[in-house]
Structures are given as C-alpha cells and as structure tokens.
Enzyme design. Structure first.
Site, short mmCIF file in Angstrom:
data_model
loop_
_atom_site.label_atom_id
_atom_site.label_comp_id
_atom_site.label_asym_id
_atom_site.label_seq_id
_atom_site.Cartn_x
_atom_site.Cartn_y
_atom_site.Cartn_z
N SER A 104 -16.71 111.10 -66.02
CA SER A 104 -17.82 110.52 -66.79
C SER A 104 -17.74 109.01 -66.87
O SER A 104 -16.64 108.43 -66.96
CB SER A 104 -17.76 111.10 -68.21
OG SER A 104 -18.52 110.31 -69.09
N GLU A 112 -18.28 107.48 -69.38
CA GLU A 112 -17.69 107.21 -70.70
C GLU A 112 -16.23 106.74 -70.53
O GLU A 112 -15.68 106.10 -71.42
CB GLU A 112 -17.77 108.49 -71.54
CG GLU A 112 -17.45 108.34 -73.00
CD GLU A 112 -18.49 107.54 -73.80
OE1 GLU A 112 -18.16 107.17 -74.93
OE2 GLU A 112 -19.58 107.29 -73.29
N TYR A 161 -13.24 111.78 -76.56
CA TYR A 161 -13.89 112.39 -75.39
C TYR A 161 -13.56 111.59 -74.13
O TYR A 161 -13.15 112.16 -73.10
CB TYR A 161 -15.41 112.43 -75.61
CG TYR A 161 -16.20 112.77 -74.37
CD1 TYR A 161 -16.43 114.09 -74.02
CD2 TYR A 161 -16.70 111.76 -73.54
CE1 TYR A 161 -17.15 114.41 -72.88
CE2 TYR A 161 -17.42 112.07 -72.40
CZ TYR A 161 -17.63 113.40 -72.07
OH TYR A 161 -18.34 113.70 -70.92
O1 G4F Z 1 -26.93 110.36 -75.82
P1 G4F Z 1 -25.56 110.01 -76.25
O2 G4F Z 1 -24.96 110.88 -77.30
O3 G4F Z 1 -24.69 109.96 -74.92
P2 G4F Z 1 -23.27 109.29 -74.58
O4 G4F Z 1 -22.46 109.10 -75.80
O5 G4F Z 1 -23.55 108.07 -73.75
O6 G4F Z 1 -22.59 110.41 -73.71
C1 G4F Z 1 -23.29 111.14 -72.71
O7 G4F Z 1 -23.13 110.51 -71.46
C2 G4F Z 1 -21.78 110.47 -70.97
C3 G4F Z 1 -21.81 109.76 -69.61
O8 G4F Z 1 -21.54 108.42 -69.84
C4 G4F Z 1 -21.25 111.88 -70.84
F1 G4F Z 1 -19.99 111.86 -70.38
C5 G4F Z 1 -21.29 112.55 -72.21
O9 G4F Z 1 -20.84 113.89 -72.12
C6 G4F Z 1 -22.72 112.55 -72.69
O10 G4F Z 1 -23.48 113.35 -71.82
O11 G4F Z 1 -25.54 108.51 -76.82
C7 G4F Z 1 -26.01 107.42 -76.05
C8 G4F Z 1 -26.04 106.17 -76.91
C9 G4F Z 1 -24.74 105.91 -77.68
O12 G4F Z 1 -24.40 104.54 -77.61
C10 G4F Z 1 -25.07 106.25 -79.12
O13 G4F Z 1 -24.33 105.50 -80.10
O14 G4F Z 1 -27.05 106.34 -77.92
C11 G4F Z 1 -26.54 105.89 -79.16
N1 G4F Z 1 -27.26 106.54 -80.24
C12 G4F Z 1 -28.03 105.91 -81.17
N2 G4F Z 1 -28.51 106.77 -82.06
C13 G4F Z 1 -27.28 107.86 -80.53
C14 G4F Z 1 -28.07 108.01 -81.67
N3 G4F Z 1 -26.71 108.91 -79.88
C15 G4F Z 1 -26.93 110.14 -80.40
N4 G4F Z 1 -26.39 111.20 -79.75
N5 G4F Z 1 -27.68 110.34 -81.53
C16 G4F Z 1 -28.26 109.31 -82.23
O15 G4F Z 1 -28.93 109.50 -83.25
#
Ligand code: G4F
Length: 329
Positions: free
Chosen positions: A128, A130, A152
């Site tokens: 990933s 990440e 993670y």
């Molecule tokens: O959609 P996210 O939760 O994805 P994240 O953390 O980038 O991880 C995903 O992608 C990775 C690949 O780089 C995978 F390995 C992993 O399994 C997963 O599929 O969050 C994306 C961004 C973050 O910076 C987070 O802080 O969105 C920001 N965010 C802002 N508000 C939020 C929110 N994320 C989530 N989930 N929910 C919110 O309300």
C-alpha cells in the site's frame, strides 16, 4: 486446463473486481472467506456467484494450508487485511496479526504447498502507498524510503518486506503491488470517498442534512479499483517477480473530492453541508500521496483508464440510484 487462482480478501472491493477479471480470463477462482455466517460472503455469492468459497483465516496457518490443498492454485492473490487505517490505532494488535503476520502465514503456507518446486505457484501481495506515510519524496516510486504513519502502514511494511524476503530467500515468484488509493461504487462507506458520495446523494435527495469529516487538506492519488486489479494480474504474468507502484500520477485533496462530488448534483458551495470534527482527525495523518507508476507502465504495459472526474461521477451516480431505491421509490 483452466488456470486456478486463490484470493484472500475476496469479499472486499478489490477481491470482487479481481474475481470478475480472472473469471473473464477463464480462471477457476477460489476465495478464502473468514468467519461463520459472514454477510460479506453472501454478498459475494450474489455478485460474483462463480467464485468458489473456502473457509479460512489469515491468522490460522492450518486453514491456509487446507485452502491451498483444496484450490490447488497456480496464482495466489493476498488481498486480505484489516484495511481501514483509522481503525488500526484502536486495534493495533489485531491489525499487526492480520495485515502484517497474515502475509507471513500465507507465504509460509505457499512455500509448503510448492514442496520445493517454486514454479508451482505465483504470489501477489497487496502492499500500500500508506507505507510511504510521511513521504520522503514527491512523487513516490518503488525506491522511495518507507516511513509509515499508522499501525496499518507499519503492518503493511512488514508484509511488503516479507514478500521480498521470500522471493530472495527461497526464489519464490512473489510480487508486491504498491497500490495507491483506489475507489469504486463497491468501496466501503467508512472510506472518505464513499462516505462523501453517499452523503452527497442523500443530501441531494433530502434524506441527510450534513456530513461530518476530518482532515480536508489530505491529498491522495485516487484511481479506479477496476483498473488496479488488472495490474495485480499483469505482475504475476511476468517471467520475474518484482515490486511495482500502481497510481494515476495525479493527486487531489479531500476538498477537491467534495467539489467534484457536490458539483455533480448541482451544488457549487458545499460549505453549509460539511462540518469537520476533531474526533475524525488521525493521531498522525498522511498529508500527501502522489505515485509515479513509470515502472508499471514500461514493464507491464499498465496504465489507468478512469480519470478522477469520471471516478467521482461513477460513484455519485451509483449512490444516487442506490439511495433513490432505498428512500424515495
Ligand atoms: O479514505 P481513507 O480512509 O483512506 P486512506 O487512509 O488513505 O487508506 C486507504 O488507502 C490506502 C492506500 O494508500 C490503503 F492502503 C488503505 O487500506 C485504504 O484503502 O482516508 C483518506 C484521507 C485521510 O487523510 C483521512 O484523514 O481522508 C481523510 N479523511 C477526512 N475525513 C477521512 C475523513 N477519512 C475517512 N475515512 N473518514 C473521514 O471522515
């Protein structure tokens, strides 16, 4: 004879797209499914009925050996993981056990399964972006220093290096795809993209009044999951195993995603619908991810097909239909 594939994490977004892709290529597809009465297994059976489900768990090595003996795969795709980054701070041990040590369990089971004949199986590990975390260069490529920012990410680094180690120690055909964020209408609603597109659909239909998010400034390189599973398969068709970054090469902020999603339902100023909460901020977030997939393009001939705007449109349209069916019809 049809080639055979075993997929862990088969009930997730990528597992379903990969299953459909491999079935279309003529593979017999087997999927490892965890737990008793797993509702995601029922969904998989409805959406991709030709996948043959085998009970097993990445934390249970004997179940992996049994799954390999039953499926007799030519290719193993290890997509299984606890994949929600925020959850990994609340449950770091189980994240390490599944997302990290689960990779070792699967590699070790594959090594036993080959019985010394390494040509018997090819292995794909879902690494990933990440792992780049506090990114040490922009864009990130295969050689970029890994600096994970979450339990993670740390677990994924372990799995990544274990895959390389099995390749180097035992000559296994074990490849690792460093996939940047990839989304689709099948994305779980806990991830920010689907959380937004679902809320936008509900707000436009009048069944939700506001959306609460965390860090709006985070930037991600978002691609379409359907494009990315093809890259996984291409890696296993190469004569030599290797590691590849899979990304679009374009980065957008969460704000950009909000702009595009709300614009699709005719809302230009979303500020009155969106709130932020400190409770949704992560202890250590990843500020900016941007991938350089030059190696995948030149070695695998892979390139992404769905651009950001089309991806957002696809997801909003799906959610409009789904929410309409649920609440309006
Ligand atoms: O959609 P996210 O939760 O994805 P994240 O953390 O980038 O991880 C995903 O992608 C990775 C690949 O780089 C995978 F390995 C992993 O399994 C997963 O599929 O969050 C994306 C961004 C973050 O910076 C987070 O802080 O969105 C920001 N965010 C802002 N508000 C939020 C929110 N994320 C989530 N989930 N929910 C919110 O309300």
């Amino acid at each position: 004879m049809a080639r055979r594939a075993l997929i862990t994490g088969v009930t997730g977004q990528d597992g379903m797209y990969l299953s459909e892709f491999l079935l279309a290529q003529g593979y017999d597809v087997f999927g490892l499914v965890r737990g008793q009465n797993n509702p995601k297994a029922t969904l998989l059976a409805e959406e991709v009925p030709d996948v043959r489900q085998i009970a097993g768990d990445l934390m249970d090595p004997s179940s992996l050996q049994r799954a390999l003996a039953l499926a007799e795969p030519d290719e193993v795709y290890n997509l299984g993981a606890i994949s929600y980054v925020a959850y990994s701070w609340e449950n770091p041990h189980v994240t390490a056990d599944v997302t990290g040590k689960g990779v070792l369990n699967m590699l070790a089971a594959c090594l036993t399964y080959t019985g010394g004949d390494h040509s018997r199986v090819r292995f794909y590990q879902a690494s990933s972006s990440e792992m780049f975390g506090k990114a040490q260069e922009i864009p990130q490529r295969e050689s970029t220093l890994l600096w994970p920012r979450s339990p993670y990410g740390v677990s994924k680094v372990f799995g990544h290096y274990m895959t390389i180690n099995y390749r180097e120690s035992y000559g296994m055909h074990a490849s690792s795809g460093i996939l940047f964020n990839h989304e689709s209408p099948r994305r779980g609603p806990e991830f920010v993209t689907r959380k937004i597109t679902r809320a936008v659909a509900r707000i436009s239909l009048g069944v939700q009044s506001e959306l609460t998010l965390g860090n709006l400034d985070a930037q991600r390189d978002w691609g379409y999951a359907g494009d990315y599973v093809e890259a996984m398969w291409l890696m296993l068709q190469q004569p030599e195993a290797d590691d590849y970054v899979i990304a679009t090469g374009v980065s957008h902020s969460v704000r950009d995603f909000l702009d595009a999603a709300f614009a699709h339902v005719g809302i230009a100023d979303w500020s009155r619908y969106v709130r932020t909460s400190p409770h949704l901020m992560r202890p250590a977030d990843v500020d900016r991810l941007l991938g350089d997939a030059t190696k995948a393009r030149t070695h695998l001939g892979w390139r992404p097909r769905v651009p950001f705007e089309d991806l957002v449109r696809m997801m909003v349209e799906h959610d409009l239909k789904e929410q309409w069916t649920l609440h309006v019809r």
